[in-house]
Scaffold this active site. Sequence first.
Site, short mmCIF file in Angstrom:
data_model
loop_
_atom_site.label_atom_id
_atom_site.label_comp_id
_atom_site.label_asym_id
_atom_site.label_seq_id
_atom_site.Cartn_x
_atom_site.Cartn_y
_atom_site.Cartn_z
N HIS A 3 0.97 -1.15 -0.03
CA HIS A 3 -0.10 -0.14 0.08
C HIS A 3 0.63 1.19 0.02
O HIS A 3 0.76 2.25 -0.66
CB HIS A 3 -0.90 0.15 1.15
CG HIS A 3 -1.90 -1.00 1.36
ND1 HIS A 3 -2.24 -1.51 2.26
CD2 HIS A 3 -2.87 -1.56 0.42
CE1 HIS A 3 -3.13 -2.55 2.51
NE2 HIS A 3 -3.72 -2.48 1.16
N LYS A 20 -17.36 -7.51 7.47
CA LYS A 20 -16.22 -7.81 7.76
C LYS A 20 -15.56 -7.76 9.28
O LYS A 20 -16.21 -6.90 9.83
CB LYS A 20 -15.00 -7.22 6.76
CG LYS A 20 -15.04 -7.94 5.42
CD LYS A 20 -13.73 -7.43 4.54
CE LYS A 20 -13.81 -7.58 3.27
NZ LYS A 20 -12.66 -6.80 2.60
N ARG A 79 -2.05 -6.81 -8.33
CA ARG A 79 -1.06 -7.66 -7.88
C ARG A 79 -0.93 -8.76 -8.53
O ARG A 79 0.26 -9.17 -9.11
CB ARG A 79 -1.07 -8.24 -6.20
CG ARG A 79 -0.92 -7.19 -5.43
CD ARG A 79 -1.49 -7.61 -3.81
NE ARG A 79 -2.96 -7.60 -4.05
CZ ARG A 79 -3.74 -7.64 -2.84
NH1 ARG A 79 -3.22 -7.75 -1.56
NH2 ARG A 79 -4.85 -7.49 -3.03
N SER A 119 -3.06 -8.40 3.36
CA SER A 119 -3.46 -8.17 4.62
C SER A 119 -3.60 -9.39 5.29
O SER A 119 -3.19 -9.95 6.35
CB SER A 119 -4.86 -7.41 4.89
OG SER A 119 -4.66 -6.13 4.18
P1 ADP Z 1 -5.63 -6.39 0.85
O1 ADP Z 1 -6.36 -6.87 -0.42
O2 ADP Z 1 -4.41 -6.80 0.99
O3 ADP Z 1 -6.75 -6.51 1.82
P2 ADP Z 1 -6.83 -3.75 0.47
O4 ADP Z 1 -8.29 -4.25 0.36
O5 ADP Z 1 -6.80 -2.70 1.53
O6 ADP Z 1 -5.75 -4.62 0.70
O7 ADP Z 1 -6.45 -3.07 -0.94
C1 ADP Z 1 -6.75 -1.86 -1.32
C2 ADP Z 1 -6.08 -1.61 -2.82
O8 ADP Z 1 -4.71 -1.72 -2.65
C3 ADP Z 1 -6.38 -2.56 -3.91
O9 ADP Z 1 -6.43 -1.84 -5.18
C4 ADP Z 1 -5.54 -3.79 -3.95
O10 ADP Z 1 -5.41 -4.52 -5.08
C5 ADP Z 1 -4.42 -2.94 -3.59
N1 ADP Z 1 -3.17 -3.68 -3.01
C6 ADP Z 1 -3.18 -4.34 -1.84
N2 ADP Z 1 -2.04 -4.91 -1.36
C7 ADP Z 1 -0.97 -4.35 -2.29
C8 ADP Z 1 0.35 -4.63 -2.88
N3 ADP Z 1 1.02 -5.60 -1.88
N4 ADP Z 1 0.74 -3.94 -3.84
C9 ADP Z 1 0.04 -3.02 -4.57
N5 ADP Z 1 -1.10 -2.92 -4.36
C10 ADP Z 1 -1.75 -3.67 -3.29
#
Ligand code: ADP
Length: 172
Positions: free
Chosen positions: A23, A47, A96, A134
Amino acid sequence: MPNSLNPRHAVYAGSFDPVSLGHQDIITRGARMFDRLTVGVGINPEKRPLFTPQERVDLLQRVLKPFPNVEVACFEGLAVDFLRRRQAAVMLRGLRTLSDIEAEFTMTLANRALAQDIETVFLMASEKYSHISSSLIKQVAMFGIGTDDNHDPLESFVPREVITAVRAKFQR
Ligand code: ADP
């Protein structure tokens, strides 16, 4: 004509439970591309997150300190409505894996149907962070114990400012 949204203002929405190095990388790159970037912490009543919305905001605030053009806020409901309230015209997402692409493609089409004046921009994850999620962070925190005082395996997954908070959640 819908009220005009700022094309130089992007929103990066997610659960950030907690904010990861992946992130942080998207935020760093997004902050360079846009005049203004808002990180939106989504509250999903279905969630059961590890961190409360306020805790997630606090952790993000620590990570966002070096970026004067980045702010953070919580939202409930649809991300496109949050963008409208903030008058942001761009939804920023990170990609990803192939399975991310499939899910993001569907979500982008749904968002476009809801809001034609909002454009989604994807940044490909850096290869060194593309495995980070996460759920992986939670597994490492649960089972990975540091080998000595100077190294915690979480260092490879979350910003330093976040490690203590994650460890505290898993202390019995
Ligand atoms: P997660 O899927 O890890 O729970 P989030 O729901 O907070 O994460 O994801 C928010 C945004 O950040 C989405 O567009 C997701 O694809 C992107 N994202 C999550 N982890 C990464 C990462 N390691 N590298 C790049 N983008 C990411």
